[in-house]
Write a protein that holds these residues in place. Structure first.
Motif, mmCIF file in Angstrom:
data_model
loop_
_atom_site.group_PDB
_atom_site.id
_atom_site.type_symbol
_atom_site.label_atom_id
_atom_site.label_comp_id
_atom_site.label_asym_id
_atom_site.label_seq_id
_atom_site.Cartn_x
_atom_site.Cartn_y
_atom_site.Cartn_z
ATOM 1 N N UNK A 20 0.839 -1.182 0.000
ATOM 2 C CA UNK A 20 0.000 0.000 0.000
ATOM 3 C C UNK A 20 0.882 1.243 0.000
ATOM 4 N N UNK A 21 0.279 2.386 0.138
ATOM 5 C CA UNK A 21 1.001 3.647 0.062
ATOM 6 C C UNK A 21 2.060 3.761 1.168
ATOM 7 N N UNK A 22 1.913 3.017 2.246
ATOM 8 C CA UNK A 22 2.871 3.070 3.350
ATOM 9 C C UNK A 22 3.975 2.023 3.231
ATOM 10 N N UNK A 23 4.038 1.366 2.069
ATOM 11 C CA UNK A 23 5.110 0.425 1.748
ATOM 12 C C UNK A 23 5.065 -0.883 2.527
ATOM 13 N N UNK A 24 3.863 -1.318 2.918
ATOM 14 C CA UNK A 24 3.752 -2.648 3.504
ATOM 15 C C UNK A 24 2.557 -3.368 2.909
ATOM 16 N N UNK A 25 2.484 -4.667 3.174
ATOM 17 C CA UNK A 25 1.415 -5.489 2.603
ATOM 18 C C UNK A 25 0.070 -4.951 3.078
ATOM 19 N N UNK A 26 -0.792 -4.667 2.151
ATOM 20 C CA UNK A 26 -2.110 -4.111 2.412
ATOM 21 C C UNK A 26 -2.987 -5.109 3.166
ATOM 22 N N UNK A 27 -3.875 -4.590 4.038
ATOM 23 C CA UNK A 27 -4.758 -5.442 4.839
ATOM 24 C C UNK A 27 -5.600 -6.377 3.971
ATOM 25 N N UNK A 28 -6.215 -5.868 2.937
ATOM 26 C CA UNK A 28 -7.053 -6.702 2.071
ATOM 27 C C UNK A 28 -6.224 -7.817 1.435
ATOM 28 N N UNK A 29 -5.010 -7.511 1.065
ATOM 29 C CA UNK A 29 -4.135 -8.528 0.474
ATOM 30 C C UNK A 29 -3.757 -9.578 1.514
ATOM 31 N N UNK A 30 -3.541 -9.166 2.763
ATOM 32 C CA UNK A 30 -3.212 -10.127 3.816
ATOM 33 C C UNK A 30 -4.356 -11.127 4.005
ATOM 34 N N UNK A 31 -5.582 -10.654 3.993
ATOM 35 C CA UNK A 31 -6.728 -11.556 4.131
ATOM 36 C C UNK A 31 -6.762 -12.538 2.963
ATOM 37 N N UNK A 32 -6.461 -12.074 1.770
ATOM 38 C CA UNK A 32 -6.402 -12.955 0.600
ATOM 39 C C UNK A 32 -5.268 -13.967 0.740
ATOM 40 N N UNK A 33 -4.127 -13.547 1.255
ATOM 41 C CA UNK A 33 -3.006 -14.478 1.457
ATOM 42 C C UNK A 33 -3.383 -15.570 2.456
ATOM 43 N N UNK A 34 -4.116 -15.225 3.505
ATOM 44 C CA UNK A 34 -4.573 -16.242 4.461
ATOM 45 C C UNK A 34 -5.489 -17.254 3.769
ATOM 46 N N UNK A 35 -6.380 -16.763 2.928
ATOM 47 C CA UNK A 35 -7.276 -17.650 2.186
ATOM 48 C C UNK A 35 -6.480 -18.542 1.231
ATOM 49 N N UNK A 36 -5.499 -17.964 0.539
ATOM 50 C CA UNK A 36 -4.705 -18.736 -0.403
ATOM 51 C C UNK A 36 -3.883 -19.814 0.296
ATOM 52 N N UNK A 37 -3.547 -19.612 1.551
ATOM 53 C CA UNK A 37 -2.850 -20.643 2.324
ATOM 54 C C UNK A 37 -3.841 -21.690 2.835
ATOM 55 N N UNK A 38 -5.011 -21.250 3.253
ATOM 56 C CA UNK A 38 -6.007 -22.129 3.866
ATOM 57 C C UNK A 38 -6.610 -23.129 2.882
ATOM 58 N N UNK A 39 -6.980 -22.697 1.711
ATOM 59 C CA UNK A 39 -7.728 -23.552 0.778
ATOM 60 C C UNK A 39 -6.960 -24.821 0.411
ATOM 61 N N UNK A 40 -5.719 -24.753 -0.071
ATOM 62 C CA UNK A 40 -5.037 -26.014 -0.404
ATOM 63 C C UNK A 40 -4.732 -26.862 0.829
ATOM 64 N N UNK A 41 -4.523 -26.228 1.972
ATOM 65 C CA UNK A 41 -4.239 -26.968 3.211
ATOM 66 C C UNK A 41 -5.442 -27.821 3.614
ATOM 67 N N UNK A 42 -6.631 -27.290 3.471
ATOM 68 C CA UNK A 42 -7.827 -28.027 3.876
ATOM 69 C C UNK A 42 -8.354 -28.973 2.808
ATOM 70 N N UNK A 43 -8.167 -28.648 1.528
ATOM 71 C CA UNK A 43 -8.890 -29.370 0.495
ATOM 72 C C UNK A 43 -8.027 -30.035 -0.564
ATOM 73 N N UNK A 44 -6.740 -30.067 -0.382
ATOM 74 C CA UNK A 44 -5.861 -30.691 -1.364
ATOM 75 C C UNK A 44 -6.167 -32.178 -1.494
ATOM 76 N N UNK A 45 -6.166 -32.681 -2.717
ATOM 77 C CA UNK A 45 -6.408 -34.099 -3.009
ATOM 78 C C UNK A 45 -7.746 -34.597 -2.468
ATOM 79 N N UNK A 46 -8.722 -33.704 -2.383
ATOM 80 C CA UNK A 46 -10.045 -34.129 -1.930
ATOM 81 C C UNK A 46 -10.157 -34.366 -0.439
ATOM 82 N N UNK A 47 -9.096 -34.076 0.319
ATOM 83 C CA UNK A 47 -9.174 -34.268 1.767
ATOM 84 C C UNK A 47 -9.768 -33.042 2.406
ATOM 85 N N UNK A 48 -10.532 -33.155 3.427
ATOM 86 C CA UNK A 48 -10.947 -34.376 4.061
ATOM 87 C C UNK A 48 -12.112 -35.061 3.363
ATOM 88 N N UNK A 49 -13.070 -34.310 2.812
ATOM 89 C CA UNK A 49 -14.146 -34.938 2.048
ATOM 90 C C UNK A 49 -14.646 -33.960 0.999
#
Length: 123
Positions: free
Chosen positions: A2-31
């Motif tokens: 962002x304008x203050x030269x750090x990772x923007x809040x909205x982007x941080x929330x997206x990064x958390x989602x991008x980490x969460x989705x494959x962790x929970x659902x990779x290869x069809x796990x858990x169901x």
């Protein structure tokens, strides 16, 4: 960034989602049901330090902090690339995820398979 030269809040929330989705659902796990039927019920993000572009790729550690009949909470610790795992995270966060039946548009109970998978990641 962002304008203050750090990772923007909205982007941080997206990064958390991008980490969460494959962790929970990779290869069809858990169901397949969980892949098709979960909703984000709550989100908390706490910034404890600055993260900049040069700190990437970020390291995001996740664990289950609470497991109940219809929902679970994921705890996150976000650190700059290469930071020691026991160092203070720059960002801590939690998301509460509820099992959801899309067909009926109602909460549903987690299955035994889902609970078993999630329990492997309990703090």
């Amino acid at each position: 960034m962002d304008v203050f030269q750090h990772v923007n809040h909205a982007r941080m929330v997206t990064l958390l989602e991008e980490a969460r989705i494959p962790w929970l659902f990779e290869d069809g796990r858990p169901t397949a049901a969980m892949r098709e039927g979960c909703v984000l019920a709550d989100l908390h993000v706490r910034y404890r330090g600055q993260l900049r572009h040069e700190d990437t790729p970020l390291d995001i550690a996740m664990r289950i902090t609470q497991l109940r009949a219809v929902d679970f909470t994921i705890g996150y610790e976000v650190r700059a690339a290469g930071a020691a795992p026991d160092s203070t995270p720059a960002v801590t966060a939690t998301t509460q995820i509820a099992a959801f039946d899309i067909r009926t548009q109602r909460l549903r109970r987690l299955t035994e398979a889902e609970r078993g998978y999630l329990a492997e990641w309990m703090e």
